[in-house]
Design a protein around this motif. Structure first.
Motif, PDB file in Angstrom:
ATOM      1  N   LEU A  88       0.826  -1.212   0.000  1.00  0.00           N
ATOM      2  CA  LEU A  88       0.000   0.000   0.000  1.00  0.00           C
ATOM      3  C   LEU A  88       0.856   1.257   0.000  1.00  0.00           C
ATOM      4  O   LEU A  88       0.599   2.198  -0.756  1.00  0.00           O
ATOM      5  N   LEU A  89       1.888   1.277   0.833  1.00  0.00           N
ATOM      6  CA  LEU A  89       2.751   2.447   0.933  1.00  0.00           C
ATOM      7  C   LEU A  89       3.442   2.755  -0.393  1.00  0.00           C
ATOM      8  O   LEU A  89       3.602   3.919  -0.779  1.00  0.00           O
ATOM      9  N   GLY A  90       3.845   1.721  -1.112  1.00  0.00           N
ATOM     10  CA  GLY A  90       4.535   1.936  -2.376  1.00  0.00           C
ATOM     11  C   GLY A  90       3.620   2.251  -3.535  1.00  0.00           C
ATOM     12  O   GLY A  90       3.961   3.037  -4.425  1.00  0.00           O
ATOM     13  N   THR A  91       2.417   1.639  -3.548  1.00  0.00           N
ATOM     14  CA  THR A  91       1.566   1.770  -4.730  1.00  0.00           C
ATOM     15  C   THR A  91       0.719   3.034  -4.756  1.00  0.00           C
ATOM     16  O   THR A  91       0.375   3.528  -5.836  1.00  0.00           O
ATOM     17  N   LEU A  92       0.365   3.599  -3.604  1.00  0.00           N
ATOM     18  CA  LEU A  92      -0.537   4.758  -3.595  1.00  0.00           C
ATOM     19  C   LEU A  92      -0.038   5.933  -4.442  1.00  0.00           C
ATOM     20  O   LEU A  92      -0.798   6.482  -5.243  1.00  0.00           O
ATOM     21  N   PRO A  93       1.242   6.362  -4.297  1.00  0.00           N
ATOM     22  CA  PRO A  93       1.697   7.462  -5.164  1.00  0.00           C
ATOM     23  C   PRO A  93       1.666   7.082  -6.645  1.00  0.00           C
ATOM     24  O   PRO A  93       1.381   7.916  -7.508  1.00  0.00           O
ATOM     25  N   GLY A  94       1.954   5.810  -6.937  1.00  0.00           N
ATOM     26  CA  GLY A  94       1.952   5.366  -8.326  1.00  0.00           C
ATOM     27  C   GLY A  94       0.576   5.402  -8.952  1.00  0.00           C
ATOM     28  O   GLY A  94       0.440   5.665 -10.155  1.00  0.00           O
ATOM     29  N   VAL A  95      -0.473   5.151  -8.169  1.00  0.00           N
ATOM     30  CA  VAL A  95      -1.836   5.172  -8.703  1.00  0.00           C
ATOM     31  C   VAL A  95      -2.194   6.559  -9.225  1.00  0.00           C
ATOM     32  O   VAL A  95      -2.831   6.700 -10.281  1.00  0.00           O
ATOM     33  N   VAL A  96      -1.787   7.599  -8.504  1.00  0.00           N
ATOM     34  CA  VAL A  96      -2.078   8.968  -8.943  1.00  0.00           C
ATOM     35  C   VAL A  96      -1.352   9.267 -10.256  1.00  0.00           C
ATOM     36  O   VAL A  96      -1.936   9.835 -11.193  1.00  0.00           O
ATOM     37  N   LEU A  97      -0.084   8.884 -10.345  1.00  0.00           N
ATOM     38  CA  LEU A  97       0.648   9.077 -11.595  1.00  0.00           C
ATOM     39  C   LEU A  97       0.039   8.264 -12.725  1.00  0.00           C
ATOM     40  O   LEU A  97      -0.007   8.705 -13.876  1.00  0.00           O
ATOM     41  N   GLY A  98      -0.464   7.063 -12.393  1.00  0.00           N
ATOM     42  CA  GLY A  98      -1.089   6.227 -13.401  1.00  0.00           C
ATOM     43  C   GLY A  98      -2.331   6.856 -14.003  1.00  0.00           C
ATOM     44  O   GLY A  98      -2.603   6.696 -15.197  1.00  0.00           O
ATOM     45  N   PHE A  99      -3.083   7.609 -13.203  1.00  0.00           N
ATOM     46  CA  PHE A  99      -4.261   8.310 -13.713  1.00  0.00           C
ATOM     47  C   PHE A  99      -3.875   9.285 -14.828  1.00  0.00           C
ATOM     48  O   PHE A  99      -4.506   9.326 -15.893  1.00  0.00           O
ATOM     49  N   TYR A 100      -2.834  10.065 -14.585  1.00  0.00           N
ATOM     50  CA  TYR A 100      -2.424  11.044 -15.593  1.00  0.00           C
ATOM     51  C   TYR A 100      -1.838  10.366 -16.834  1.00  0.00           C
ATOM     52  O   TYR A 100      -2.010  10.864 -17.955  1.00  0.00           O
ATOM     53  N   LEU A 101      -1.170   9.242 -16.660  1.00  0.00           N
ATOM     54  CA  LEU A 101      -0.717   8.501 -17.836  1.00  0.00           C
ATOM     55  C   LEU A 101      -1.901   8.028 -18.668  1.00  0.00           C
ATOM     56  O   LEU A 101      -1.871   8.059 -19.899  1.00  0.00           O
ATOM     57  N   ARG A 102      -2.943   7.568 -17.995  1.00  0.00           N
ATOM     58  CA  ARG A 102      -4.117   7.051 -18.700  1.00  0.00           C
ATOM     59  C   ARG A 102      -4.801   8.129 -19.524  1.00  0.00           C
ATOM     60  O   ARG A 102      -5.191   7.897 -20.673  1.00  0.00           O
ATOM     61  N   VAL A 103      -4.986   9.331 -18.947  1.00  0.00           N
ATOM     62  CA  VAL A 103      -5.754  10.364 -19.640  1.00  0.00           C
ATOM     63  C   VAL A 103      -4.894  11.192 -20.589  1.00  0.00           C
ATOM     64  O   VAL A 103      -5.432  11.833 -21.509  1.00  0.00           O
ATOM     65  N   LEU A 104      -3.565  11.192 -20.395  1.00  0.00           N
ATOM     66  CA  LEU A 104      -2.704  12.001 -21.254  1.00  0.00           C
ATOM     67  C   LEU A 104      -1.990  11.184 -22.334  1.00  0.00           C
ATOM     68  O   LEU A 104      -1.902  11.614 -23.485  1.00  0.00           O
ATOM     69  N   VAL A 105      -1.481  10.014 -21.966  1.00  0.00           N
ATOM     70  CA  VAL A 105      -0.660   9.229 -22.884  1.00  0.00           C
ATOM     71  C   VAL A 105      -1.442   8.099 -23.525  1.00  0.00           C
ATOM     72  O   VAL A 105      -1.246   7.777 -24.695  1.00  0.00           O
ATOM     73  N   PHE A 106      -2.358   7.459 -22.767  1.00  0.00           N
ATOM     74  CA  PHE A 106      -3.072   6.291 -23.275  1.00  0.00           C
ATOM     75  C   PHE A 106      -4.590   6.484 -23.288  1.00  0.00           C
ATOM     76  O   PHE A 106      -5.335   5.614 -22.849  1.00  0.00           O
ATOM     77  N   PRO A 107      -5.084   7.623 -23.795  1.00  0.00           N
ATOM     78  CA  PRO A 107      -6.541   7.796 -23.804  1.00  0.00           C
ATOM     79  C   PRO A 107      -7.236   6.960 -24.880  1.00  0.00           C
ATOM     80  O   PRO A 107      -8.399   6.598 -24.732  1.00  0.00           O
ATOM     81  N   ASP A 108      -6.505   6.646 -25.966  1.00  0.00           N
ATOM     82  CA  ASP A 108      -7.119   5.885 -27.052  1.00  0.00           C
ATOM     83  C   ASP A 108      -6.820   4.399 -26.893  1.00  0.00           C
ATOM     84  O   ASP A 108      -5.848   3.993 -26.261  1.00  0.00           O
ATOM     85  N   GLU A 109      -7.657   3.591 -27.495  1.00  0.00           N
ATOM     86  CA  GLU A 109      -7.595   2.138 -27.323  1.00  0.00           C
ATOM     87  C   GLU A 109      -6.302   1.534 -27.849  1.00  0.00           C
ATOM     88  O   GLU A 109      -5.740   0.610 -27.251  1.00  0.00           O
ATOM     89  N   GLY A 110      -5.793   2.040 -28.974  1.00  0.00           N
ATOM     90  CA  GLY A 110      -4.607   1.454 -29.592  1.00  0.00           C
ATOM     91  C   GLY A 110      -3.380   1.528 -28.696  1.00  0.00           C
ATOM     92  O   GLY A 110      -2.694   0.526 -28.479  1.00  0.00           O
ATOM     93  N   ARG A 111      -3.075   2.697 -28.180  1.00  0.00           N
ATOM     94  CA  ARG A 111      -1.916   2.855 -27.304  1.00  0.00           C
ATOM     95  C   ARG A 111      -2.094   2.067 -26.006  1.00  0.00           C
ATOM     96  O   ARG A 111      -1.139   1.488 -25.481  1.00  0.00           O
ATOM     97  N   PHE A 112      -3.311   2.075 -25.493  1.00  0.00           N
ATOM     98  CA  PHE A 112      -3.582   1.375 -24.250  1.00  0.00           C
ATOM     99  C   PHE A 112      -3.344  -0.133 -24.399  1.00  0.00           C
ATOM    100  O   PHE A 112      -2.768  -0.785 -23.528  1.00  0.00           O
ATOM    101  N   LYS A 113      -3.784  -0.706 -25.499  1.00  0.00           N
ATOM    102  CA  LYS A 113      -3.572  -2.132 -25.759  1.00  0.00           C
ATOM    103  C   LYS A 113      -2.087  -2.462 -25.820  1.00  0.00           C
ATOM    104  O   LYS A 113      -1.633  -3.474 -25.275  1.00  0.00           O
ATOM    105  N   LEU A 114      -1.322  -1.616 -26.479  1.00  0.00           N
ATOM    106  CA  LEU A 114       0.112  -1.852 -26.586  1.00  0.00           C
ATOM    107  C   LEU A 114       0.775  -1.814 -25.214  1.00  0.00           C
ATOM    108  O   LEU A 114       1.592  -2.687 -24.880  1.00  0.00           O
ATOM    109  N   PHE A 115       0.432  -0.832 -24.417  1.00  0.00           N
ATOM    110  CA  PHE A 115       0.990  -0.684 -23.082  1.00  0.00           C
ATOM    111  C   PHE A 115       0.723  -1.927 -22.225  1.00  0.00           C
ATOM    112  O   PHE A 115       1.626  -2.515 -21.633  1.00  0.00           O
TER     113      PHE A 115
END
Length: 296
Positions: A88-115
């Motif tokens: 929990l201690l390690g993953t919580l900060p990563g979850v917030v960063l993961g949100f911004y990756l999802r909406v900025l870098v991987f918003p479309d299906e093609g990039r998300f599938k590759l990731f």
């Protein structure tokens, strides 16, 4: 009976989401995976539901489903709570960063599938490599999963657990670093930071499934709570929304709750090597499906 969900626009039979979630959760909970990572391809390919909101809906599933597995592991005294705390201690900060990756870098299906496909195939390769005929590396401890898990050592350098006279452990700083990276991946995918920590712990630190499973589910629940808040409250750059479909996610969650409880109760009767092999094959098939042209 067909029903249309107003938030996601999905139209499906009322019984289908809980049934699918039950089946996926029953098998995945045995190795400490919530089943949410398998719900994403179901949402995308069967329900036609993609985008950041689908990731948030997966987190709602975790919110309902994971307590069943956590409670069962705790009841059987097979819950490694100190490991859950580190996850929990390690993953919580990563979850917030993961949100911004999802909406900025991987918003479309093609990039998300590759990731996702690359991540899952790497995990599958690491898990399955120990079963190759030419593999000569030390195997993970073959614990039965039926005995009580005891904390044998806990300081800032190392943590160790004991079950029926066998001991396993890991360096705490390395686990925190791994959990942070996994939190980013889990937050991007929509499965919570703890949801894919189990295969990493098994493959990288050679921990038995019996130690990892309950702790990973506990971490998944906690990070999913934070993830839902992040997807619901933080602004999406460029406009739009990423809030979950609570009704659809709740239907998934009801089936997942029953499936996880049943899977956690069954895990202690299953061979640990078989569980690792099954998890590796499942991750490999899913990763290949994501990368295959036209897949998912």
């Amino acid at each position: 009976m067909m029903i249309e969900f107003p938030v996601s626009g999905v139209e499906t039979s009322l019984w289908l989401p809980p049934l699918v979630a039950f089946v996926l959760s029953f098998f995945s909970s045995m190795v400490g995976v919530s089943g949410a990572f398998l719900l994403m391809p179901f949402q995308m390919s069967v329900l036609g539901y993609a985008g950041p909101s689908a990731s948030a809906t997966n987190l709602v599933f975790n919110l309902f489903a994971t307590p069943g597995g956590v409670w069962r592991y705790s009841r059987d005294r097979r819950m490694a709570w100190p490991l859950a705390g580190i996850i929990l201690l390690g993953t919580l900060p990563g979850v917030v960063l993961g949100f911004y990756l999802r909406v900025l870098v991987f918003p479309d299906e093609g990039r998300f599938k590759l990731f996702v496909g690359v991540v899952l195939l790497l995990l599958a390769w690491r898990l399955l490599s120990e079963f190759a005929p030419w593999a000569n590396r030390k195997r993970a401890p073959q614990w039965t999963g039926s005995g009580t898990v005891h904390l044998a050592r806990h300081d800032w350098r190392r943590m160790e657990f004991r079950q029926d006279g066998q001991v396993c452990g890991f360096p705490v700083p390395a686990m925190l670093a791994l959990a942070f990276v996994v939190g980013i991946v889990g937050g991007t995918y929509g499965i919570g930071g703890g949801a894919i920590i189990a295969p990493f712990c098994i493959a990288v630190f050679r921990l038995p499934v019996a130690v990892v499973a309950g702790a990973a589910l506990a971490g998944t629940f906690a990070t999913s709570v934070i993830g839902i808040a992040v997807y619901s409250l933080l602004p999406v750059p460029g406009g739009g929304g990423a809030a979950p479909d609570w009704l659809l996610g709740s239907l998934f969650g009801v089936g997942g709750l029953v499936g996880m409880y049943a899977g956690a109760a069954t895990q202690k009767h299953m061979p640990q090597a078989l569980l690792r092999l099954g998890l590796g094959l499942l991750l490999g098939a899913l990763g290949a499906w994501y990368l295959w042209p036209g897949g998912v």
